[in-house]
Design a protein around this motif. Sequence first.
Motif, PDB file in Angstrom:
ATOM      1  N   GLY A 309     -13.824 -41.366  20.851  1.00 24.54           N
ATOM      2  CA  GLY A 309     -13.214 -42.265  21.720  1.00 24.54           C
ATOM      3  C   GLY A 309     -11.662 -41.770  21.833  1.00 24.54           C
ATOM      4  O   GLY A 309     -10.885 -42.750  21.795  1.00 24.54           O
ATOM      5  N   THR A 310     -11.344 -40.526  21.991  1.00 29.75           N
ATOM      6  CA  THR A 310      -9.894 -40.288  22.371  1.00 29.75           C
ATOM      7  C   THR A 310      -9.726 -39.317  23.468  1.00 29.75           C
ATOM      8  O   THR A 310     -10.717 -38.806  23.976  1.00 29.75           O
ATOM      9  N   VAL A 311      -8.512 -39.171  24.100  1.00 27.56           N
ATOM     10  CA  VAL A 311      -8.336 -38.296  25.233  1.00 27.56           C
ATOM     11  C   VAL A 311      -7.206 -37.385  24.847  1.00 27.56           C
ATOM     12  O   VAL A 311      -6.219 -37.716  24.050  1.00 27.56           O
ATOM     13  N   LYS A 312      -7.386 -36.097  25.290  1.00 27.87           N
ATOM     14  CA  LYS A 312      -6.457 -35.279  24.955  1.00 27.87           C
ATOM     15  C   LYS A 312      -5.349 -34.908  26.185  1.00 27.87           C
ATOM     16  O   LYS A 312      -5.570 -35.503  27.378  1.00 27.87           O
ATOM     17  N   LEU A 313      -4.153 -34.906  25.707  1.00 27.64           N
ATOM     18  CA  LEU A 313      -3.034 -34.856  26.366  1.00 27.64           C
ATOM     19  C   LEU A 313      -2.229 -33.417  26.219  1.00 27.64           C
ATOM     20  O   LEU A 313      -2.423 -32.928  25.072  1.00 27.64           O
ATOM     21  N   ARG A 314      -1.698 -32.762  27.146  1.00 25.17           N
ATOM     22  CA  ARG A 314      -0.712 -31.587  26.695  1.00 25.17           C
ATOM     23  C   ARG A 314       0.789 -31.795  27.333  1.00 25.17           C
ATOM     24  O   ARG A 314       0.979 -32.356  28.270  1.00 25.17           O
ATOM     25  N   ALA A 315       1.618 -31.512  26.297  1.00 23.28           N
ATOM     26  CA  ALA A 315       3.033 -31.632  26.556  1.00 23.28           C
ATOM     27  C   ALA A 315       3.601 -30.190  26.402  1.00 23.28           C
ATOM     28  O   ALA A 315       3.185 -29.476  25.774  1.00 23.28           O
ATOM     29  N   LEU A 316       4.694 -29.983  27.091  1.00 19.08           N
ATOM     30  CA  LEU A 316       5.214 -28.716  27.326  1.00 19.08           C
ATOM     31  C   LEU A 316       6.781 -28.611  26.829  1.00 19.08           C
ATOM     32  O   LEU A 316       7.322 -29.799  26.694  1.00 19.08           O
ATOM     33  N   PHE A 317       7.080 -27.707  25.808  1.00 19.88           N
ATOM     34  CA  PHE A 317       8.405 -27.393  25.367  1.00 19.88           C
ATOM     35  C   PHE A 317       8.872 -26.041  25.739  1.00 19.88           C
ATOM     36  O   PHE A 317       8.203 -25.035  25.793  1.00 19.88           O
ATOM     37  N   GLN A 318      10.131 -25.962  25.984  1.00 15.45           N
ATOM     38  CA  GLN A 318      10.781 -24.998  26.222  1.00 15.45           C
ATOM     39  C   GLN A 318      10.878 -23.816  25.215  1.00 15.45           C
ATOM     40  O   GLN A 318      10.630 -22.514  25.024  1.00 15.45           O
ATOM     41  N   ASN A 319      10.752 -24.341  23.769  1.00 16.23           N
ATOM     42  CA  ASN A 319      10.831 -23.726  22.617  1.00 16.23           C
ATOM     43  C   ASN A 319      11.679 -22.412  22.346  1.00 16.23           C
ATOM     44  O   ASN A 319      11.423 -21.323  22.115  1.00 16.23           O
ATOM     45  N   ASP A 320      12.890 -22.581  23.031  1.00 21.27           N
ATOM     46  CA  ASP A 320      13.955 -21.482  23.037  1.00 21.27           C
ATOM     47  C   ASP A 320      14.281 -20.998  21.687  1.00 21.27           C
ATOM     48  O   ASP A 320      14.495 -19.778  21.294  1.00 21.27           O
ATOM     49  N   ASP A 321      14.289 -21.800  20.903  1.00 23.88           N
ATOM     50  CA  ASP A 321      14.700 -21.308  19.380  1.00 23.88           C
ATOM     51  C   ASP A 321      13.364 -21.072  18.534  1.00 23.88           C
ATOM     52  O   ASP A 321      13.438 -20.814  17.286  1.00 23.88           O
ATOM     53  N   GLU A 322      12.036 -21.181  19.238  1.00 24.34           N
ATOM     54  CA  GLU A 322      10.823 -20.797  18.675  1.00 24.34           C
ATOM     55  C   GLU A 322      10.541 -21.603  17.306  1.00 24.34           C
ATOM     56  O   GLU A 322      10.052 -21.167  16.209  1.00 24.34           O
ATOM     57  N   ALA A 323      10.774 -22.912  17.458  1.00 26.14           N
ATOM     58  CA  ALA A 323      10.789 -23.793  16.139  1.00 26.14           C
ATOM     59  C   ALA A 323       9.234 -23.956  16.037  1.00 26.14           C
ATOM     60  O   ALA A 323       8.660 -24.459  15.094  1.00 26.14           O
ATOM     61  N   LEU A 324       8.679 -24.012  17.399  1.00 28.83           N
ATOM     62  CA  LEU A 324       7.163 -24.401  17.267  1.00 28.83           C
ATOM     63  C   LEU A 324       6.386 -23.090  17.328  1.00 28.83           C
ATOM     64  O   LEU A 324       6.632 -22.124  17.805  1.00 28.83           O
ATOM     65  N   PHE A 325       5.468 -23.056  16.428  1.00 25.65           N
ATOM     66  CA  PHE A 325       4.467 -21.649  16.242  1.00 25.65           C
ATOM     67  C   PHE A 325       3.197 -22.002  16.447  1.00 25.65           C
ATOM     68  O   PHE A 325       2.709 -23.037  16.398  1.00 25.65           O
ATOM     69  N   PRO A 326       2.407 -21.140  17.163  1.00 27.69           N
ATOM     70  CA  PRO A 326       1.204 -21.139  17.682  1.00 27.69           C
ATOM     71  C   PRO A 326       0.208 -21.743  16.343  1.00 27.69           C
ATOM     72  O   PRO A 326       0.250 -21.331  15.421  1.00 27.69           O
ATOM     73  N   ASN A 327      -0.639 -22.559  16.844  1.00 28.61           N
ATOM     74  CA  ASN A 327      -1.606 -23.231  16.094  1.00 28.61           C
ATOM     75  C   ASN A 327      -1.006 -24.010  14.675  1.00 28.61           C
ATOM     76  O   ASN A 327      -1.672 -24.309  13.989  1.00 28.61           O
ATOM     77  N   GLN A 328       0.364 -24.455  15.023  1.00 29.01           N
ATOM     78  CA  GLN A 328       0.991 -25.175  14.215  1.00 29.01           C
ATOM     79  C   GLN A 328       0.366 -26.742  14.347  1.00 29.01           C
ATOM     80  O   GLN A 328       0.169 -27.138  15.347  1.00 29.01           O
ATOM     81  N   PHE A 329       0.342 -27.299  13.094  1.00 27.87           N
ATOM     82  CA  PHE A 329      -0.193 -28.824  13.171  1.00 27.87           C
ATOM     83  C   PHE A 329       1.456 -29.766  13.302  1.00 27.87           C
ATOM     84  O   PHE A 329       2.158 -29.645  12.392  1.00 27.87           O
ATOM     85  N   VAL A 330       1.392 -30.463  14.254  1.00 26.92           N
ATOM     86  CA  VAL A 330       2.523 -31.642  14.502  1.00 26.92           C
ATOM     87  C   VAL A 330       1.922 -32.840  14.649  1.00 26.92           C
ATOM     88  O   VAL A 330       0.816 -33.187  15.138  1.00 26.92           O
ATOM     89  N   ASN A 331       2.954 -33.812  14.504  1.00 26.19           N
ATOM     90  CA  ASN A 331       2.760 -35.152  14.927  1.00 26.19           C
ATOM     91  C   ASN A 331       3.454 -35.370  16.261  1.00 26.19           C
ATOM     92  O   ASN A 331       4.583 -35.411  16.201  1.00 26.19           O
ATOM     93  N   ALA A 332       2.689 -35.786  17.334  1.00 23.67           N
ATOM     94  CA  ALA A 332       3.367 -36.116  18.573  1.00 23.67           C
ATOM     95  C   ALA A 332       3.726 -37.337  18.842  1.00 23.67           C
ATOM     96  O   ALA A 332       2.678 -38.152  18.747  1.00 23.67           O
ATOM     97  N   LYS A 333       4.736 -37.779  19.380  1.00 21.92           N
ATOM     98  CA  LYS A 333       5.153 -39.129  19.553  1.00 21.92           C
ATOM     99  C   LYS A 333       5.589 -39.495  21.079  1.00 21.92           C
ATOM    100  O   LYS A 333       6.487 -38.672  21.620  1.00 21.92           O
ATOM    101  N   LEU A 334       4.836 -39.906  21.637  1.00 23.83           N
ATOM    102  CA  LEU A 334       5.072 -40.258  23.243  1.00 23.83           C
ATOM    103  C   LEU A 334       5.716 -41.473  23.732  1.00 23.83           C
ATOM    104  O   LEU A 334       5.128 -42.489  23.114  1.00 23.83           O
TER     105      LEU A 334
END
Length: 458
Positions: A309-334
């Motif tokens: 009962g959910t829908v997927k959304l994609r958000a883009l981040f510039q990630n210049d400081d490489e703080a986001l790592f591939p396959n990392q678990f995060v809490n997204a707040k829209l």
Amino acid sequence: MNESSPIRTDRARAFQPEPPASPTRRRFRPLRWMLLVLALLGLGAVGQRWYEARQQKPEGEVAATSGRGGGRGGRGAHDMPQAVGIAAVTTGDVPVVLQGLGTVTPLATVTMRSQISGYLTEIGFREGQMVKRGDYLAQIDSRPYEALLAQYQGQLARDQALLQNSRLDLERFRRLSQQDSISKQNVDTQGALVKQNEGTVAADQALVDQQRLNITYTRIVSPVDGRVGLRQVDVGNYVTAGSTAIVVVTQLHPISVVFTLPEDDVARVMRQVRAGAKLTVRAYDRGDAHEIATGRLDTVDNQIDTTTGTVKLRALFQNDDEALFPNQFVNAKLTVETVKDAPLVPNAALLQGTPGTYVYLMDGDSKVTVRPIKTGETDGTRTVVLSGLKPGDRVVTDGTDRLREGAPVRVTSGATAQGAPQGEQPGEAGRASEAAPAQTPAGSSEGGERRTRRRQAQ
């Protein structure tokens, strides 16, 4: 027997030893002791209950005592003002934030595999290196393909010579046919031979081009900008076309976060997307305590997952400081929208009960009243009030566990600083009011002791 003996015959006859105690009497002695102990225990329990009953006052007596004042000029415990903390209802902006679980997903993850078979002769990257598109990664032995290229080039040259000779013969046959020196059949046969040689030359050219392409494939380059992972094959190994992985290249700039939202929130999000709004998405760590990066919503999936009962959304981040790592678990707040100039009440003041959501509202400076309210959006610490309160109202935030409708209260902290004299803090005033009743009985008892000592001295 001698008569002078100290033991007389008549006395000896008269003396009869006492018969031994019967086993029955010995058996009943422990039983009597046990009965005695049980009786004492019973008397002790009855005495304990009687003592406790004497110590406890009946409810009617306690109520009468409290009604009389509980002593000299005292008030009942239920009439004592409850110490509370209060806060004022304010106005402000509250962002409407939708939260979902997300995973950091690269826009491109490429597993580098060779398109030809051969021995790996050279590695041109360092593990963990950042590479650009077209950068050299590995080299496969190209000598077998170069030899085949030379062979096909020779075959092409031979067939090109045959083609040229057949074309010259065709021109001669056409001139002879015009002079009626040769039959038309010979001309047609020669024309077919020319076409056959042209096809052979085209096939040879294709073989040459294929070998040149294979030689190009022996040099492996990066197809995207990204970071190189760990090497999965060493120099000297035989690489099979399409099956042996050499290394994985992952794109990090930009990077995306794929998260889910309940289907009930899809309409609100799509309304903003269709209006062309650029919605902000913030990524928080696993503990939802620290913000990692800020990006924007890129797209929404075209269907709802019926199993969750959910829908997927994609958000883009510039990630210049490489703080986001591939396959990392995060809490997204829209952040969907922002409620402007709304009455806000602290979440600590909200209570749930029979009237629904309610608060204790200050009625003057010393009493409270129950006020049912309707709430809207919340930001975690404050909640929008849709009805029931207005800006400036004072609500109880601390000490609500013993309150009731119309209960007397004593404010110790919060928004009562408005009514306190200037230069006196609410906390100090509350502490002074708490300390004053405690000092009065002590002072009266000390004065009584002094008067008693004077009388004794006199």
